[in-house]
Write a protein that holds these residues in place. Structure first.
Motif, PDB file in Angstrom:
ATOM      1  N   UNK A 287     -62.972  32.920 -27.444  1.00 27.71           N
ATOM      2  CA  UNK A 287     -61.901  33.810 -27.017  1.00 27.71           C
ATOM      3  C   UNK A 287     -61.740  33.903 -25.524  1.00 27.71           C
ATOM      4  N   UNK A 288     -62.321  32.960 -24.777  1.00 28.62           N
ATOM      5  CA  UNK A 288     -62.223  32.984 -23.323  1.00 28.62           C
ATOM      6  C   UNK A 288     -61.084  32.088 -22.847  1.00 28.62           C
ATOM      7  N   UNK A 289     -60.470  32.447 -21.737  1.00 21.26           N
ATOM      8  CA  UNK A 289     -59.410  31.642 -21.165  1.00 21.26           C
ATOM      9  C   UNK A 289     -59.956  30.300 -20.695  1.00 21.26           C
ATOM     10  N   UNK A 290     -59.151  29.264 -20.876  1.00 25.00           N
ATOM     11  CA  UNK A 290     -59.508  27.931 -20.413  1.00 25.00           C
ATOM     12  C   UNK A 290     -58.904  27.766 -19.022  1.00 25.00           C
ATOM     13  N   UNK A 291     -59.701  27.997 -18.014  1.00 20.55           N
ATOM     14  CA  UNK A 291     -59.198  28.072 -16.651  1.00 20.55           C
ATOM     15  C   UNK A 291     -59.180  26.685 -16.006  1.00 20.55           C
ATOM     16  N   UNK A 292     -57.982  26.155 -15.822  1.00 20.85           N
ATOM     17  CA  UNK A 292     -57.807  24.872 -15.158  1.00 20.85           C
ATOM     18  C   UNK A 292     -56.719  25.002 -14.107  1.00 20.85           C
ATOM     19  N   UNK A 293     -56.695  24.051 -13.191  1.00 19.71           N
ATOM     20  CA  UNK A 293     -55.670  24.053 -12.148  1.00 19.71           C
ATOM     21  C   UNK A 293     -54.280  23.948 -12.758  1.00 19.71           C
TER      22      UNK A 293
END
Length: 231
Positions: A127-133
């Motif tokens: 349930x965590x955000x997939x943090x990418x540029x």
């Protein structure tokens, strides 16, 4: 997620939605040696992949030939309790924004390294955000596309009218008068004007509907030349 077998180790069940087989084969190879992630099913539509439930995460291509929008697909997956990670070649930032507004957890490029794809699936499963540029750029990169909040009824009016229907036909489809439809259209135009995104013409309304995911991006049909192989 559920336990794998009788042990305590849990396996992330992944589905994939893509019109083409080659990206699916690529994910199969990526996950082949990963013990805690399993590609359970794949399909060319969200409805098709949901037939393979239960699932924890779905890798979703944004442009599908069935005419669905990213917003519709992310919402359908969320309703089924499945986390969505957009898996795309990276073009069409407006589609990425639409998926973000619907609740997708992030985006992974099809050119990404194996480790990036695996980490994204694990994050989404928790349930965590997939943090990418790419995700940050899609959401923040174009301030002119300020979000416009439309009620379900206004969404339907915009989608139908912007697709080419008249006010009378939209009213008949929704069970209201043409005058009511025109009032709805005034509200829609005002909301976009307030957001700095004017809709002076019907073409403008169509563009806004596509930008915000109420209508699918028009497909570009390439003229097939002699000797070309079908996709």
């Amino acid at each position: 997620m559920t336990d794998a077998g009788s042990g305590s180790e849990r396996v992330i069940r992944v589905g994939m939605v893509d019109d083409h087989r080659s990206p699916i084969w690529g994910i199969e190879r990526v996950l082949d040696t990963v013990d805690d992630i399993s590609l359970v099913c794949s399909a060319s539509t969200v409805a098709g992949v949901l037939a393979g439930m239960p699932l924890d995460v779905v890798l979703l291509d944004l442009r599908l030939d069935d005419g669905t929008t990213p917003r519709e697909n992310v919402n359908a997956l969320a309703d089924a309790g499945v986390a969505t990670v957009v898996y795309t070649s990276g073009e069409h930032p407006a589609l990425l924004r639409s998926a973000a507004r619907a609740g997708a957890l992030g985006v992974v490029l099809k050119s990404a390294d194996k480790s990036v794809i695996i980490d994204a699936i694990r994050a989404a499963a928790e349930g965590r955000a997939v943090l990418t540029t790419e995700w940050a750029a899609a959401i923040d990169g174009d301030p002119e596309l300020a979000a416009v909040d439309l009620s379900p009824q206004l969404q339907k009016v915009l989608a139908l009218y912007a697709s080419g229907e008249t006010s009378a036909r939209v009213g008949a489809a929704l069970g209201v008068s043409a005058e009511t439809v025109n009032e709805y259209l005034k509200r829609i135009r005002q909301k976009y004007a307030d957001a700095g995104r004017p809709t002076r013409t019907k073409v403008d309304l169509f563009k806004r509907a596509v930008e915000d995911g109420w209508l699918p991006v028009p497909q570009r049909h390439r003229v097939r030349k002699p000797g070309d192989r079908p996709n």
